[in-house]
Design a protein around this motif. Structure first.
Motif, PDB file in Angstrom:
ATOM      1  N   ALA A 106      -1.086  -4.208   2.617  1.00 27.29           N
ATOM      2  CA  ALA A 106       0.219  -4.228   1.941  1.00 27.29           C
ATOM      3  C   ALA A 106       1.356  -4.290   2.956  1.00 27.29           C
ATOM      4  O   ALA A 106       2.361  -4.981   2.738  1.00 27.29           O
ATOM      5  CB  ALA A 106       0.368  -3.005   1.038  1.00 27.29           C
ATOM      6  N   ILE A 107       1.217  -3.591   4.070  1.00 26.37           N
ATOM      7  CA  ILE A 107       2.238  -3.622   5.125  1.00 26.37           C
ATOM      8  C   ILE A 107       2.320  -5.025   5.718  1.00 26.37           C
ATOM      9  O   ILE A 107       3.414  -5.569   5.913  1.00 26.37           O
ATOM     10  CB  ILE A 107       1.934  -2.554   6.195  1.00 26.37           C
ATOM     11  N   ILE A 110       4.218  -7.611   3.565  1.00 27.73           N
ATOM     12  CA  ILE A 110       5.693  -7.641   3.578  1.00 27.73           C
ATOM     13  C   ILE A 110       6.225  -8.092   4.941  1.00 27.73           C
ATOM     14  O   ILE A 110       7.419  -8.000   5.209  1.00 27.73           O
ATOM     15  CB  ILE A 110       6.319  -6.285   3.157  1.00 27.73           C
ATOM     16  N   HIS A 121       4.628   7.637   9.370  1.00 27.75           N
ATOM     17  CA  HIS A 121       4.064   7.109   8.131  1.00 27.75           C
ATOM     18  C   HIS A 121       2.540   7.251   8.136  1.00 27.75           C
ATOM     19  O   HIS A 121       1.952   7.577   7.104  1.00 27.75           O
ATOM     20  CB  HIS A 121       4.465   5.651   7.914  1.00 27.75           C
ATOM     21  N   ARG A 136       3.397   7.471  -0.268  1.00 26.21           N
ATOM     22  CA  ARG A 136       4.499   6.535  -0.514  1.00 26.21           C
ATOM     23  C   ARG A 136       4.190   5.219   0.189  1.00 26.21           C
ATOM     24  O   ARG A 136       3.625   5.207   1.271  1.00 26.21           O
ATOM     25  CB  ARG A 136       5.802   7.082   0.086  1.00 26.21           C
ATOM     26  N   PRO A 137       4.597   4.111  -0.409  1.00 29.22           N
ATOM     27  CA  PRO A 137       4.398   2.832   0.284  1.00 29.22           C
ATOM     28  C   PRO A 137       5.387   2.690   1.438  1.00 29.22           C
ATOM     29  O   PRO A 137       6.459   3.301   1.435  1.00 29.22           O
ATOM     30  CB  PRO A 137       4.678   1.790  -0.807  1.00 29.22           C
ATOM     31  N   TYR A 138       5.012   1.918   2.425  1.00 24.50           N
ATOM     32  CA  TYR A 138       5.907   1.612   3.541  1.00 24.50           C
ATOM     33  C   TYR A 138       6.735   0.400   3.120  1.00 24.50           C
ATOM     34  O   TYR A 138       6.182  -0.623   2.706  1.00 24.50           O
ATOM     35  CB  TYR A 138       5.099   1.307   4.789  1.00 24.50           C
ATOM     36  N   THR A 139       8.033   0.506   3.211  1.00 23.63           N
ATOM     37  CA  THR A 139       8.924  -0.561   2.748  1.00 23.63           C
ATOM     38  C   THR A 139       9.709  -1.141   3.921  1.00 23.63           C
ATOM     39  O   THR A 139       9.776  -0.543   4.995  1.00 23.63           O
ATOM     40  CB  THR A 139       9.923  -0.018   1.720  1.00 23.63           C
ATOM     41  N   ARG A 140      10.340  -2.273   3.664  1.00 25.93           N
ATOM     42  CA  ARG A 140      11.204  -2.875   4.688  1.00 25.93           C
ATOM     43  C   ARG A 140      12.354  -1.928   5.040  1.00 25.93           C
ATOM     44  O   ARG A 140      12.718  -1.799   6.204  1.00 25.93           O
ATOM     45  CB  ARG A 140      11.773  -4.205   4.206  1.00 25.93           C
ATOM     46  N   ALA A 141      12.918  -1.256   4.040  1.00 27.13           N
ATOM     47  CA  ALA A 141      14.023  -0.317   4.291  1.00 27.13           C
ATOM     48  C   ALA A 141      13.565   0.843   5.173  1.00 27.13           C
ATOM     49  O   ALA A 141      14.266   1.251   6.107  1.00 27.13           O
ATOM     50  CB  ALA A 141      14.577   0.215   2.969  1.00 27.13           C
ATOM     51  N   ARG A 142      12.392   1.367   4.901  1.00 28.45           N
ATOM     52  CA  ARG A 142      11.826   2.454   5.708  1.00 28.45           C
ATOM     53  C   ARG A 142      11.596   1.965   7.146  1.00 28.45           C
ATOM     54  O   ARG A 142      11.851   2.669   8.117  1.00 28.45           O
ATOM     55  CB  ARG A 142      10.517   2.919   5.081  1.00 28.45           C
ATOM     56  N   HIS A 143      11.114   0.728   7.262  1.00 27.50           N
ATOM     57  CA  HIS A 143      10.863   0.162   8.592  1.00 27.50           C
ATOM     58  C   HIS A 143      12.176  -0.047   9.356  1.00 27.50           C
ATOM     59  O   HIS A 143      12.253   0.246  10.551  1.00 27.50           O
ATOM     60  CB  HIS A 143      10.094  -1.159   8.465  1.00 27.50           C
TER      61      HIS A 143
END
Length: 154
Positions: A106-107, A110, A121, A136-143
């Motif tokens: 999933a990472i 994206i 994470h 929680r999923p890792y998101t672009r915002a988190r990255h």
């Protein structure tokens, strides 16, 4: 002694598979047709997957997400990893290993290299899956927040 963290990967059909799922290999030495030694620079993050079976089925399924250590740094011993590594995630059992591999997929989906993901994470995933909770999923915002934090801390 080398400054690199070395990982021995092994493949014996239908018996043993030790492989790297992600990470930036900087050296690759072939030992024989079944074994290689992959090397990682200090500070780099990589995933090491181990699987073993016998005549009755799978006996080991494990994933370790590790940070390669610099000479003199404290580290945990991990089979096939010299000198060892900083453990960010360590899970065993196929259902948990499969969940981590799906999260890695999933990472990548994206557009983020899992080797660049915030180390916290991986700790989060380890902690949540250890108690059978959903991470929680890792998101672009988190990255982006992680990359910003790295720039500020330099």
């Amino acid at each position: 002694m080398s400054d690199l963290t070395e990982v021995e990967v092994l493949w014996l059909a239908k018996r043993i598979e030790n492989r790297i799922r992600f990470g930036r290999v900087i050296e690759d030495k072939k030992i024989d047709r079944h074994r290689r030694v992959l090397s990682f620079a200090p500070g780099s993050i990589f995933a090491f997957v181990r699987w073993t079976s016998n005549d009755f089925g799978t006996i080991i399924s494990r994933i370790d997400i590790l940070r390669a250590v610099a000479p003199g740094q404290r580290c945990s011993t991990v089979p096939y990893v010299k000198p060892g590594g900083g453990i960010l995630l360590r899970l065993s059992g196929w259902s948990k290993v499969e969940r981590v591999l799906q999260m890695v997929d999933a990472i990548e989906a994206i557009g983020i290299d899992p080797a660049d993901v915030a180390p916290d994470h991986w700790h989060h995933i380890h902690n949540r899956l250890s108690v059978n909770e959903n991470p929680r999923p890792y998101t672009r915002a988190r990255h982006q927040a992680w990359l910003h934090r790295q720039r500020v801390m330099r």
